[in-house]
Structure formats: C-alpha cells, structure tokens
Design a protein around this motif. Structure first.
Motif, PDB file in Angstrom:
ATOM      1  N   LEU A  72      -9.779 -43.051  -8.812  1.00 55.81           N
ATOM      2  CA  LEU A  72      -9.299 -44.442  -9.086  1.00 55.81           C
ATOM      3  C   LEU A  72      -8.910 -44.241 -10.632  1.00 55.81           C
ATOM      4  CD1 LEU A  72      -8.961 -47.531  -8.850  1.00 55.81           C
ATOM      5  CD2 LEU A  72     -11.425 -47.620  -9.575  1.00 55.81           C
ATOM      6  N   ILE A  73      -7.795 -44.816 -11.023  1.00 57.15           N
ATOM      7  CA  ILE A  73      -7.352 -44.891 -12.444  1.00 57.15           C
ATOM      8  C   ILE A  73      -7.132 -46.255 -12.799  1.00 57.15           C
ATOM      9  CG2 ILE A  73      -5.328 -44.039 -14.034  1.00 57.15           C
ATOM     10  CD1 ILE A  73      -4.995 -41.659 -12.159  1.00 57.15           C
ATOM     11  N   ALA A 130     -12.477 -55.036 -14.360  1.00 51.27           N
ATOM     12  CA  ALA A 130     -12.784 -55.380 -12.939  1.00 51.27           C
ATOM     13  C   ALA A 130     -12.598 -54.358 -11.830  1.00 51.27           C
ATOM     14  CB  ALA A 130     -11.465 -56.471 -12.536  1.00 51.27           C
ATOM     15  N   ALA A 131     -11.740 -53.160 -12.330  1.00 48.20           N
ATOM     16  CA  ALA A 131     -11.756 -52.121 -11.562  1.00 48.20           C
ATOM     17  C   ALA A 131     -12.819 -51.260 -11.396  1.00 48.20           C
ATOM     18  CB  ALA A 131     -10.373 -51.289 -11.656  1.00 48.20           C
ATOM     19  N   ASP A 132     -13.555 -51.128 -12.691  1.00 50.56           N
ATOM     20  CA  ASP A 132     -14.720 -50.488 -12.943  1.00 50.56           C
ATOM     21  C   ASP A 132     -15.906 -51.146 -11.936  1.00 50.56           C
ATOM     22  OD1 ASP A 132     -13.458 -48.946 -14.612  1.00 50.56           O
ATOM     23  OD2 ASP A 132     -14.578 -49.666 -16.659  1.00 50.56           O
ATOM     24  N   LYS A 133     -15.873 -52.430 -12.143  1.00 49.56           N
ATOM     25  CA  LYS A 133     -17.051 -53.059 -11.316  1.00 49.56           C
ATOM     26  C   LYS A 133     -16.656 -52.765  -9.835  1.00 49.56           C
ATOM     27  CE  LYS A 133     -19.589 -57.419 -10.939  1.00 49.56           C
ATOM     28  NZ  LYS A 133     -20.027 -58.551 -11.494  1.00 49.56           N
ATOM     29  N   SER A 147     -14.210 -40.326  -7.958  1.00 47.53           N
ATOM     30  CA  SER A 147     -14.182 -40.023  -9.323  1.00 47.53           C
ATOM     31  C   SER A 147     -13.402 -41.448  -9.871  1.00 47.53           C
ATOM     32  CB  SER A 147     -13.214 -38.868  -9.525  1.00 47.53           C
ATOM     33  OG  SER A 147     -13.672 -37.886  -9.316  1.00 47.53           O
ATOM     34  N   LEU A 148     -13.920 -41.900 -11.316  1.00 48.73           N
ATOM     35  CA  LEU A 148     -13.168 -42.826 -11.971  1.00 48.73           C
ATOM     36  C   LEU A 148     -12.634 -42.372 -13.061  1.00 48.73           C
ATOM     37  CD1 LEU A 148     -12.399 -46.000 -12.510  1.00 48.73           C
ATOM     38  CD2 LEU A 148     -15.279 -46.116 -13.232  1.00 48.73           C
ATOM     39  N   TYR A 149     -11.501 -42.729 -13.544  1.00 41.85           N
ATOM     40  CA  TYR A 149     -10.718 -42.294 -14.940  1.00 41.85           C
ATOM     41  C   TYR A 149     -10.041 -43.345 -15.474  1.00 41.85           C
ATOM     42  CZ  TYR A 149     -10.677 -37.408 -13.311  1.00 41.85           C
ATOM     43  OH  TYR A 149     -11.173 -36.248 -12.777  1.00 41.85           O
ATOM     44  N   ARG A 156     -12.551 -39.352 -17.964  1.00 42.13           N
ATOM     45  CA  ARG A 156     -13.426 -39.572 -16.660  1.00 42.13           C
ATOM     46  C   ARG A 156     -14.625 -40.170 -17.091  1.00 42.13           C
ATOM     47  NH1 ARG A 156     -14.309 -34.298 -12.305  1.00 42.13           N
ATOM     48  NH2 ARG A 156     -15.972 -35.544 -11.324  1.00 42.13           N
ATOM     49  N   MET A 157     -14.843 -41.436 -16.217  1.00 44.67           N
ATOM     50  CA  MET A 157     -15.937 -42.249 -16.602  1.00 44.67           C
ATOM     51  C   MET A 157     -16.916 -41.896 -15.408  1.00 44.67           C
ATOM     52  SD  MET A 157     -14.812 -43.688 -19.034  1.00 44.67           S
ATOM     53  CE  MET A 157     -16.203 -44.838 -19.352  1.00 44.67           C
ATOM     54  N   HIS A 158     -16.691 -41.424 -14.058  1.00 39.79           N
ATOM     55  CA  HIS A 158     -17.720 -41.152 -13.244  1.00 39.79           C
ATOM     56  C   HIS A 158     -17.122 -39.931 -12.187  1.00 39.79           C
ATOM     57  CE1 HIS A 158     -21.075 -41.816 -10.324  1.00 39.79           C
ATOM     58  NE2 HIS A 158     -20.045 -41.617  -9.474  1.00 39.79           N
ATOM     59  N   PRO A 159     -18.012 -38.940 -12.212  1.00 39.43           N
ATOM     60  CA  PRO A 159     -18.983 -38.455 -12.901  1.00 39.43           C
ATOM     61  C   PRO A 159     -18.703 -38.069 -14.141  1.00 39.43           C
ATOM     62  CG  PRO A 159     -18.445 -36.833 -11.343  1.00 39.43           C
ATOM     63  CD  PRO A 159     -17.475 -37.943 -11.162  1.00 39.43           C
ATOM     64  N   SER A 160     -19.440 -38.071 -15.257  1.00 36.29           N
ATOM     65  CA  SER A 160     -19.393 -37.551 -16.635  1.00 36.29           C
ATOM     66  C   SER A 160     -18.694 -36.285 -16.471  1.00 36.29           C
ATOM     67  CB  SER A 160     -20.179 -37.750 -17.517  1.00 36.29           C
ATOM     68  OG  SER A 160     -21.593 -37.057 -17.045  1.00 36.29           O
TER      69      SER A 160
END
Length: 387
Positions: free
Chosen positions: A114-115, A134-137, A163-165, A374-378
């Motif tokens: 997810l970006i 909102a996308a983070d949550k 992964s979250l970017y 990269r927010m998740h995972p670090s």
C-alpha cells in the motif's frame, strides 16, 4: 519476495497525485508483472482550471476523473477508482468514513503493498494529510475481522497487506535554472518558446518547487517601459523568461555608447549565457514596453541588493541539503520518465503540456528517482518495494 505477481494499491487524494507521488514506480512494477490499483478519494473538483477549453467549475470533477483514467492507462495501471468525497473536505470529520472505504478496497483488491501520503502530505495539503492517515489506519483495520464486520458479513474476508509505504519528497538542492541554462546554450539557434511552452514551464516550475524537486526561488516580476531588467557587467544570478511585452538588448562601450543588438518578446529567455558559463552579464536588457517575466533565482534577493559591476547581487545562499536520508526506499524510474510525463500531460485541466515539451536530461535529473518511507515493517534503504 513472493513468487506470485505483486499487487500494489495506491491511495491518494486527487487525480494527478498518483503520477507525482509514484507514477514512475507504478510503471516500473507494471512492466515487471505487477497488478496495480490507484484510488483517488476525490475527483479534484476544487482544483485549478488551467485550460478553459477543457472544463468549467461545474464539469471539472467529471473531467479530472476521466483524466485520472487516461493517466493510469499511460502508466499501465490496470485498475482505477475515483471516490466521490468533495475536494477540500476530507478534513471535515470524514476520517471514519474514509477508513471504512479504504479498508473495504483493501479487502476487495488484496494488495501486497500500500502506497499513500505521509503525515506531511507532501507539502502540507490538508486533503493529502487526511487521506494518508486514513489509509494508514485502514491498513491495520483491514487485517482485523472485528473491524467493519458488516464487510465480513457481506462476503469480504480480512486481509493483511504486507508493506505500507509513504511517498517522500526530499528537498533537493538542484536548480531548474541551471538545467534550463545548459539546455539553452546548446541550442543551434536562439530558442523561442510558444505560448503553450511558456504556460507549461510556469506550471512545471511551480510544481517542481512545491514538491522539492528543485530549490529555485520562483517569481513573476513586472518591469515598466525603460527599466533595466539586467545590466551589463553585473553578476549573473537569475534566468528570465518573458511572459508578455518586449525588451531590447544593448551592449555598452566604456565611453557609454550604446549598441542595440536585438528585440525579444514573449517566449524568449535571457540570462542563460552568464549562468551557463559563470560570467557577468554581457549586455543590458531594457524593457521596451511593460514586460512581465518568470524569474528563476538561486534564492530570494535581499531588499538592499545593489546593481552594477562593482556590486554583489546579494541572495540568501543557504540551500536545502539533499535530504534523501529520510527515505528508506529509492526507485530509479529514469526509464519510465516518458510515461510519467505522458501521464502528467493526461491531466490536461491541471497541466496543459505535451510529454516532449521539456529537455529529457533535465527531466531525468529532476524526476529520475522516486522516494518512499517504509512504515511497516520498518526497514533501511532499499532499491525495490518488498511485500
């Protein structure tokens, strides 16, 4: 990395965000076999109308949603969705609704990556900040079957996105004026830009500065008839593009005798020779009539800056450091710049340009890399998106 094709979801606020935030990266991964979806929370109906032939205020949202589709086609993106939240309203207590909608999209599309925007919203735009949050949550809620159970009841299952970017825009010390000057002095003759080029460069310069691609100080300046816009012998610090009006170019002998060499007007640059070769101005440029110019400078002139050969044109010389150290991921998208520019040009209501309007070396320098956190995972600095 997973052996199945990568699935990437980009969640943004407005049509065109997808291209500036990650256009080259999305094209890169589509070419590698990824399946990509882009979501815009709004149709961008409160945006500027930069070409009156394209849209009116009443039609802008519909037009920009269509432009989003065309831009994503240029990038190779297979799935595009434009939600109907009002442009400029995302900060009006809509967080819960946005999280629910994005969580539903995650559960339906089932991405690996997810970006979205970071908490700075690229440059502080409230809609960018809210959709990023909102996308983070939603990234976490979509994985929890206790969240939005009505979606589970309707047949969607919880989904864990690996992964979250966050898109990241480092403040670059590069100067657009240097790239343009180098390009201009290598032309076979004096370059004369069309009205479309003038308009396009104004928009590109403004967007480049806002997103940190360049650190130029950009202004539009007006000069009355008879005004010395530049003086022979003074230090070369700025590049000028005439937006309207006409000016005359003179050289001056030591005894004060003036020699007229040319008249220049809308679409003409001046000042590039001194910048490219690091020399003082070799001529006067005097407004023949009222002249307006796009002026690119390395910094904002001080109020007490002097003129003439013995004066130093004082500018704030501090430049931003190249702040790529804040990123964890750098994607080289040089090979995809033509597609990124085609996607920008597809957003014609906002950027009435053609994909080949600007010199390729300049675009490669300014747009050749896209950065993410990269927010998740670090993680530490990468050169690929990893699910």
């Amino acid at each position: 990395m997973s052996t199945s094709p990568l699935r990437i979801l980009g969640v943004f606020a407005h049509p065109d965000d997808e291209t500036f935030c990650a256009g080259g990266t999305l094209a890169h991964y589509v070419d590698a076999g990824a399946t990509v979806m882009v979501v815009s929370a709004t149709p961008g109906d409160a945006g500027q109308i930069r070409d009156a032939k394209i849209a009116t205020r009443r039609t802008l949202g519909k037009i920009r949603a269509e432009e989003l589709q065309r831009a994503c086609q240029e990038l190779g993106v297979q799935h595009t969705l434009c939600l109907t939240y009002g442009d400029g309203t995302l900060n009006d207590g809509l967080m819960e609704s946005l999280v629910k909608d994005v969580a539903r999209i995650i559960r339906e599309f089932r991405p690996d990556v997810l970006i979205t925007f970071g908490d700075d919203g690229a440059y502080g735009h409230p809609d960018h900040i809210v959709i990023g949050a909102a996308a983070d949550k939603a990234f976490y809620c979509a994985a929890d079957k206790s969240q939005f159970p009505e979606q589970i009841t309707a047949g969607l299952s919880a989904h864990t996105t690996t992964s979250l970017y966050h898109s990241y825009f480092p403040r670059s010390p590069r100067l657009l004026l240097n790239h343009l000057s180098e390009w201009l002095v290598h032309q076979s003759g004096r370059f004369h830009g069309t009205t479309e080029f003038v308009h396009g460069l104004m928009l590109f310069a403004d967007e480049s500065q806002a997103l940190g691609y360049t650190s130029d100080h950009i202004k539009i300046a007006w000069y009355p008839s008879g005004f010395y816009i530049v003086e022979q012998g003074e230090p070369s610090t700025s590049l000028y593009l005439i937006l309207s009006g006409r000016a005359e170019i003179y050289t001056e002998d030591p005894d004060g005798t003036m020699h007229k060499h040319a008249e220049i007007g809308t679409g003409d640059f001046f000042g590039e020779m001194g910048l490219a070769f690091d020399r003082p101005r070799n001529a006067h440029v005097v407004a023949l009539e009222s002249v307006s110019c796009l002026v690119l400078s390395p910094g904002e002139p001080t109020a007490f800056a002097g003129r003439g050969s013995s004066a130093q044109y004082a500018v704030h010389s501090e430049k931003p450091e190249d702040s790529t150290s804040g990123a964890t991921t750098c994607i080289d998208v040089t090979a995809h710049i033509p597609r990124k520019m085609a996607a920008i040009a597809a957003h014609r209501s906002q950027y009435p340009i053609t994909p080949d309007m600007f010199p390729q070396p300049m675009l490669e320098s300014l747009l050749g890399k896209e950065y993410f956190v990269r927010m998740h995972p670090s993680f530490t600095m990468e050169t690929e998106l990893h699910p």
